[in-house]
Design an enzyme around this catalytic site. Structure first.
Site, short mmCIF file in Angstrom:
data_model
loop_
_atom_site.label_atom_id
_atom_site.label_comp_id
_atom_site.label_asym_id
_atom_site.label_seq_id
_atom_site.Cartn_x
_atom_site.Cartn_y
_atom_site.Cartn_z
N HIS A 92 0.84 -1.21 0.00
CA HIS A 92 0.00 0.00 0.00
C HIS A 92 0.87 1.26 0.00
O HIS A 92 1.25 1.77 1.05
CB HIS A 92 -0.92 -0.02 1.22
CG HIS A 92 -2.01 1.01 1.18
ND1 HIS A 92 -3.25 0.80 1.74
CD2 HIS A 92 -2.04 2.27 0.68
CE1 HIS A 92 -4.00 1.88 1.57
NE2 HIS A 92 -3.28 2.79 0.94
N ARG A 104 1.96 8.82 -6.72
CA ARG A 104 1.55 10.17 -7.21
C ARG A 104 1.80 10.45 -8.69
O ARG A 104 1.40 11.49 -9.18
CB ARG A 104 2.23 11.28 -6.39
CG ARG A 104 2.06 11.19 -4.89
CD ARG A 104 0.62 11.14 -4.45
NE ARG A 104 0.48 11.31 -3.00
CZ ARG A 104 -0.59 10.95 -2.33
NH1 ARG A 104 -1.63 10.41 -2.95
NH2 ARG A 104 -0.66 11.13 -1.04
N ASP A 124 -8.89 3.13 -3.25
CA ASP A 124 -8.29 3.68 -2.03
C ASP A 124 -8.19 5.20 -2.04
O ASP A 124 -7.86 5.81 -3.05
CB ASP A 124 -6.89 3.10 -1.81
CG ASP A 124 -6.25 3.66 -0.56
OD1 ASP A 124 -6.84 3.48 0.52
OD2 ASP A 124 -5.20 4.32 -0.65
N HIS A 165 -5.72 -0.24 5.72
CA HIS A 165 -5.45 0.64 6.88
C HIS A 165 -6.47 0.56 8.04
O HIS A 165 -7.16 1.52 8.33
CB HIS A 165 -5.25 2.09 6.42
CG HIS A 165 -6.24 2.61 5.40
ND1 HIS A 165 -7.60 2.54 5.56
CD2 HIS A 165 -6.04 3.21 4.20
CE1 HIS A 165 -8.19 3.08 4.51
NE2 HIS A 165 -7.26 3.50 3.67
N ASP A 202 1.03 2.76 3.79
CA ASP A 202 0.10 3.78 3.28
C ASP A 202 0.87 5.08 3.04
O ASP A 202 0.39 6.17 3.36
CB ASP A 202 -1.09 4.01 4.21
CG ASP A 202 -2.23 4.74 3.49
OD1 ASP A 202 -2.07 5.06 2.31
OD2 ASP A 202 -3.27 5.00 4.13
O1 DOR Z 1 -4.38 9.65 4.54
C1 DOR Z 1 -4.61 9.18 3.45
N1 DOR Z 1 -3.97 9.62 2.34
N2 DOR Z 1 -5.53 8.20 3.33
C2 DOR Z 1 -5.96 7.76 2.14
O2 DOR Z 1 -6.80 6.89 2.12
C3 DOR Z 1 -5.44 8.36 0.89
C4 DOR Z 1 -4.09 8.92 1.10
C5 DOR Z 1 -3.65 9.82 -0.02
O3 DOR Z 1 -3.78 9.44 -1.18
O4 DOR Z 1 -3.10 10.89 0.27
ZN ZN Z 2 -3.85 4.71 0.90
#
Ligand code: DOR
Ligand code: ZN
Length: 426
Positions: free
Chosen positions: A62, A66, A154, A234, A307
């Site tokens: 995960h 970007r 997500d 998460h 994440d």
């Molecule tokens: O905090 C988060 N940032 N949670 C998410 O589900 C998406 C992620 C993001 O893409 O910045």
């Molecule tokens: Zn995520």
């Protein structure tokens, strides 16, 4: 190109191995693993790793890279480099790019860029729905063929239950999993942090754990009904841990992950309005944190993921209300997770399962082992080394960490991917 990694402690849960051993790498593969590799071919490079720990390369299922679209936050190159620094040799990247990875052109682009970077293995996760809008399913078959390893919206939940049912069935027929971001948007609407005593004190609108729990409950029911494999992303709440534990007992095909921030920090960290503590789902209460830790201990939570959600300064240096959600996690994940070993919650071998073996198994990729014949993806850890978290010298462009200034123990000193050193500490 041959390398002999000599004298380190090798931990490979997949082979039930933990002991001082030599590893011989040849042509990008593990050629031999033995207490003392006897006949070493000529022109072999020798690396003395006494005192170090060798792990099967970590797998982060995960990550947010970007690119395309938000290269000012992170690129496939900077994210891959950060992964290597963090000891990750394989990463699965989420589809909330611009455009969203909901079609094969984007999947193919990501794979092409990752190949050019030639650092770590990158496995694209494609969107469940077109533009992740939760209305029309993406073309799973086409995406799988292009290289999508799993499907997820997500960042957003799939609010429509019939769409989620179809997604589970469709993915299952293609032998792929759905990774679910569990959040009921009506229950979380307007919220900026966990709903509780702290949010009341700070006067910030709250997001109740209920927003997560309701969706976990629904998704578990859909998975049970369809027989499809579901992976919960998460996990942050005690209720979610409890329901996943119960579902597993009933035989539901569910796996689940959490992140270092949910087992390390609580909503008390938000008290100074540090926007680097703003994340989705939000940092929860002490009771939730304890439940997450217990879920890791008893196996309810299969995987630890980052994440990794890198953001630019301009996304975070604003009022709390306007700040983006997310924590840049690739370069701190292993050291933060090692505290679970120090605290006696997990053995090192169990931790390696959660950061390498299990994510590989869940994604069904041939990773997470140092067996002869496997890709020589290896993480070399100096377990005793302490270091201070300072994002100014990170490889990730995302400097957004709530762990700034923390002293952590355990540092990756070398990362190898297919027998190539992709990171080495100065
Ligand atoms: O905090 C988060 N940032 N949670 C998410 O589900 C998406 C992620 C993001 O893409 O910045
Ligand atoms: Zn995520």
């Amino acid at each position: 190109m041959k390398i002999l990694l000599k004298g380190g402690r090798v931990i490979d849960p997949a082979q039930n191995l933990d002991g001082q051993m030599d590893l011989l790498l040849e042509n990008g593969k593990i050629a031999a693993i033995a207490e003392a590799v006897g006949s070493v071919p000529e022109d072999t490079r020798l690396l003395d790793l006494k005192g170090m720990i060798l792990l099967p390369g970590l797998v982060d299922m995960h990550t947010h890279l970007r690119e395309p679209g938000y290269e000012y936050k992170e690129t496939i190159r900077s994210g891959s480099d950060a992964a290597a620094v963090g000891g990750f040799t394989s990463i699965a990247c989420m589809p909330n790019t611009l455009p969203v990875n909901d079609n094969r052109t984007v999947t193919e682009y990501i794979l092409k860029r990752a190949k050019e970077c030639d650092t770590v293995h990158v496995y694209p996760v494609a969107a469940v729905s077109r533009n992740s809008e939760g209305k029309i399913l993406a073309e799973f078959g086409d995406l799988k063929e292009a290289g999508a390893i799993a499907f997820s919206d997500d960042g957003k939940p799939v609010m429509n239950s019939i769409l989620m049912r179809r997604a589970l069935e469709y993915a299952s027929s293609l032998d792929r999993i759905i990774i679910s971001h569990c959040e009921d948007l009506n229950l979380s609407a307007g919220g900026l942090m966990n709903e509780g005593k702290i949010s009341t004190e700070l006067g910030l609108p709250g997001i109740p754990t209920l927003a997560e729990d309701v969706m976990v409950a629904r998704d578990l029911l859909l998975a049970e009904f369809s027989g499809a494999a579901l992976h919960i992303a998460h996990v942050s709440s005690a209720g979610a841990v409890r329901m996943i534990r119960d579902a597993k007992k009933r035989g539901v095909r569910v796996t689940a992950e959490t992140t270092p921030h949910y087992f390390t920090l609580t909503d008390e960290a938000v008290t100074n309005f540090n926007t680097n503590t703003k994340v989705s789902p939000p940092l929860r209460s002490r009771e939730d944190l304890q439940a997450v830790r217990e879920g890791l201990r008893d196996g309810t939570l299969d995987a630890i993921v980052t994440d990794h959600a890198p953001h630019a300064l301009t996304d975070k240096e604003v009022e709390f209300e306007y700040a983006a959600n997310g924590i840049s996690g690739l370069e701190t994940a292993l050291a933060l997770s090692l505290t679970l070993v120090d605290d006696g919650l997990l053995t090192l071998s169990e931790l390696v399962r959660k950061m390498s073996v299990n994510p590989a198994k869940i994604l069904n990729i041939p990773k997470g082992t140092l067996r002869p014949g496997a890709d020589a993806d290896i993480t070399v850890l100096n377990p005793g080394k302490t270091w201070v978290v300072d994002p100014s010298n990170w490889r990730s462009q995302g400097k957004n960490t709530p762990f700034f200034g923390w002293t952590l123990k355990g540092k990756v000193i070398m990362t190898l991917v297919q027998g190539r050193i992709v990171y080495q500490e100065d």
